[in-house]
Design an enzyme around this catalytic site. Sequence first.
Site, PDB file in Angstrom:
ATOM      1  N   LYS A 138       0.812  -1.221   0.000  1.00  0.00           N
ATOM      2  CA  LYS A 138       0.000   0.000   0.000  1.00  0.00           C
ATOM      3  C   LYS A 138       0.851   1.280   0.000  1.00  0.00           C
ATOM      4  O   LYS A 138       0.500   2.259  -0.644  1.00  0.00           O
ATOM      5  CB  LYS A 138      -0.950   0.003   1.203  1.00  0.00           C
ATOM      6  CG  LYS A 138      -2.086  -1.023   1.076  1.00  0.00           C
ATOM      7  CD  LYS A 138      -3.060  -0.907   2.240  1.00  0.00           C
ATOM      8  CE  LYS A 138      -4.211  -1.887   2.076  1.00  0.00           C
ATOM      9  NZ  LYS A 138      -5.240  -1.742   3.110  1.00  0.00           N
ATOM     10  N   ASP A 145     -10.432   3.004   2.351  1.00  0.00           N
ATOM     11  CA  ASP A 145     -10.739   2.332   3.629  1.00  0.00           C
ATOM     12  C   ASP A 145     -11.514   3.235   4.590  1.00  0.00           C
ATOM     13  O   ASP A 145     -12.477   2.794   5.227  1.00  0.00           O
ATOM     14  CB  ASP A 145      -9.448   1.869   4.322  1.00  0.00           C
ATOM     15  CG  ASP A 145      -8.952   0.543   3.767  1.00  0.00           C
ATOM     16  OD1 ASP A 145      -9.741  -0.195   3.166  1.00  0.00           O
ATOM     17  OD2 ASP A 145      -7.752   0.247   3.958  1.00  0.00           O
TER      18      ASP A 145
HETATM   19  P1  NAP Z   1      -1.097  -3.312  10.812  1.00  0.00           P
HETATM   20  O1  NAP Z   1      -0.736  -2.166   9.943  1.00  0.00           O
HETATM   21  O2  NAP Z   1      -0.154  -4.475  10.921  1.00  0.00           O
HETATM   22  O3  NAP Z   1      -1.370  -2.733  12.300  1.00  0.00           O
HETATM   23  C1  NAP Z   1      -1.715  -3.594  13.352  1.00  0.00           C
HETATM   24  C2  NAP Z   1      -1.931  -2.801  14.632  1.00  0.00           C
HETATM   25  O4  NAP Z   1      -2.365  -3.719  15.633  1.00  0.00           O
HETATM   26  C3  NAP Z   1      -0.688  -2.120  15.165  1.00  0.00           C
HETATM   27  O5  NAP Z   1      -1.038  -0.894  15.734  1.00  0.00           O
HETATM   28  C4  NAP Z   1      -0.197  -3.105  16.230  1.00  0.00           C
HETATM   29  O6  NAP Z   1       0.447  -2.471  17.322  1.00  0.00           O
HETATM   30  C5  NAP Z   1      -1.494  -3.660  16.755  1.00  0.00           C
HETATM   31  N1  NAP Z   1      -1.306  -5.026  17.255  1.00  0.00           N
HETATM   32  C6  NAP Z   1      -1.003  -6.125  16.542  1.00  0.00           C
HETATM   33  N2  NAP Z   1      -0.923  -7.201  17.351  1.00  0.00           N
HETATM   34  C7  NAP Z   1      -1.165  -6.750  18.612  1.00  0.00           C
HETATM   35  C8  NAP Z   1      -1.220  -7.375  19.881  1.00  0.00           C
HETATM   36  N3  NAP Z   1      -1.006  -8.685  20.028  1.00  0.00           N
HETATM   37  N4  NAP Z   1      -1.498  -6.601  20.961  1.00  0.00           N
HETATM   38  C9  NAP Z   1      -1.721  -5.280  20.831  1.00  0.00           C
HETATM   39  N5  NAP Z   1      -1.678  -4.639  19.653  1.00  0.00           N
HETATM   40  C10 NAP Z   1      -1.410  -5.368  18.548  1.00  0.00           C
HETATM   41  O7  NAP Z   1      -2.487  -3.951  10.365  1.00  0.00           O
HETATM   42  P2  NAP Z   1      -3.708  -3.210   9.632  1.00  0.00           P
HETATM   43  O8  NAP Z   1      -3.556  -3.336   8.175  1.00  0.00           O
HETATM   44  O9  NAP Z   1      -3.858  -1.862  10.233  1.00  0.00           O
HETATM   45  O10 NAP Z   1      -4.931  -4.170  10.032  1.00  0.00           O
HETATM   46  C11 NAP Z   1      -5.408  -4.240  11.365  1.00  0.00           C
HETATM   47  C12 NAP Z   1      -6.636  -5.145  11.414  1.00  0.00           C
HETATM   48  O11 NAP Z   1      -7.692  -4.566  10.655  1.00  0.00           O
HETATM   49  C13 NAP Z   1      -6.407  -6.529  10.800  1.00  0.00           C
HETATM   50  O12 NAP Z   1      -7.084  -7.463  11.586  1.00  0.00           O
HETATM   51  C14 NAP Z   1      -7.038  -6.441   9.443  1.00  0.00           C
HETATM   52  O13 NAP Z   1      -7.516  -7.689   8.986  1.00  0.00           O
HETATM   53  C15 NAP Z   1      -8.198  -5.508   9.722  1.00  0.00           C
HETATM   54  N6  NAP Z   1      -8.628  -4.756   8.546  1.00  0.00           N
HETATM   55  C16 NAP Z   1      -9.934  -4.847   8.195  1.00  0.00           C
HETATM   56  C17 NAP Z   1     -10.388  -4.138   7.130  1.00  0.00           C
HETATM   57  C18 NAP Z   1     -11.839  -4.233   6.752  1.00  0.00           C
HETATM   58  O14 NAP Z   1     -12.191  -3.840   5.641  1.00  0.00           O
HETATM   59  N7  NAP Z   1     -12.694  -4.706   7.626  1.00  0.00           N
HETATM   60  C19 NAP Z   1      -9.518  -3.328   6.370  1.00  0.00           C
HETATM   61  C20 NAP Z   1      -8.184  -3.254   6.764  1.00  0.00           C
HETATM   62  C21 NAP Z   1      -7.748  -3.991   7.861  1.00  0.00           C
HETATM   63  P3  NAP Z   1       1.966  -1.917  17.229  1.00  0.00           P
HETATM   64  O15 NAP Z   1       1.877  -0.572  16.573  1.00  0.00           O
HETATM   65  O16 NAP Z   1       2.383  -1.847  18.637  1.00  0.00           O
HETATM   66  O17 NAP Z   1       2.734  -2.940  16.407  1.00  0.00           O
END
Ligand code: NAP
Length: 265
Positions: free
Chosen positions: A60, A96
């Site tokens: 992205k 998004d």
């Molecule tokens: P990302 O960029 O990898 O960010 C993940 C975030 O979650 C980071 O802030 C991370 O914290 C935190 N995190 C991960 N594991 C954790 C844990 N065990 N304990 C506490 N915090 C934790 O991922 P993303 O792309 O933003 O996606 C996040 C979620 O949204 C995913 O589940 C994805 O499937 C979902 N999503 C859904 C949609 C939809 O259309 N519904 C769209 C996009 C994403 P740190 O900063 O400390 O690493």
Amino acid sequence: MIGSPVEHSLSPVIHNAAFASLGLDWGYFAVVVPDGEVLRAVAAMRSLRLAGMSVTMPHKETAAVAVDVVTSRADRLGAVNCVSWRGTQIEGDSTDGAGFLDSLRVDHAWDPTGARTVVVGAGGAARAVVAALADAGAREVGVLNRTPERAARAAALAGSRGRTVTADAVEGADLVVNATPIGMGPDTRLPVDPDRLGSGQVVADLVYDPLETPLLAAARARGAVPVTGIGMLVHQAAHAFRAWTGEDPPVEVMSAAVVAALTAR
Ligand code: NAP
């Protein structure tokens, strides 16, 4: 769609169901594109005259510099998830945040104007949600994240309404959003203390597999309104569909297709 991995993406199901429903002789395919190949994937879109592309992890941010132009919201986030044509130029957009707002407004008739909101997480999805909530007129956009520096960077996207918060902020929030992967698949953990949730709140989980995450089950049990991640997934795709085809997206067909695919898994 370009990304790596893309094998489990539901986007082909969503878009192909929409094309079929409108009788469009179009196809949507997920293609694994390795790191370092994004520029060439964008060039392929030009030479093959593809109508558009979705971009998913981990491309992205790279896509935001590989396209000819970006929309202001994609520029602000430094990320692109939807690529389409603007005249002879290839434009990158980020749908998004708009998809998330539609899931609140269209699916739940709930508007974030004036609301106190807390977003858990500070990654790509959280950043899109934070910016969208601020633009939609939320009074406060609090960011709660494991890594505080990332929380501060995400909160800055909301300008004067953004701030980093601690776990107790969940209790007074009108809207709580989980933008971490906590609760996905077999993970039974919750991203916040469920006893801080209650009636009068809207609780949104961006995780959509399972459909009812542990967070949403806890929210429902305490009288809060649960919002699944399916809405954001479908509505962000709907924005892309409109950009590519110029047609009104059949949102209900898209939603039914994704729920059926998830249920069959
Ligand atoms: P990302 O960029 O990898 O960010 C993940 C975030 O979650 C980071 O802030 C991370 O914290 C935190 N995190 C991960 N594991 C954790 C844990 N065990 N304990 C506490 N915090 C934790 O991922 P993303 O792309 O933003 O996606 C996040 C979620 O949204 C995913 O589940 C994805 O499937 C979902 N999503 C859904 C949609 C939809 O259309 N519904 C769209 C996009 C994403 P740190 O900063 O400390 O690493």
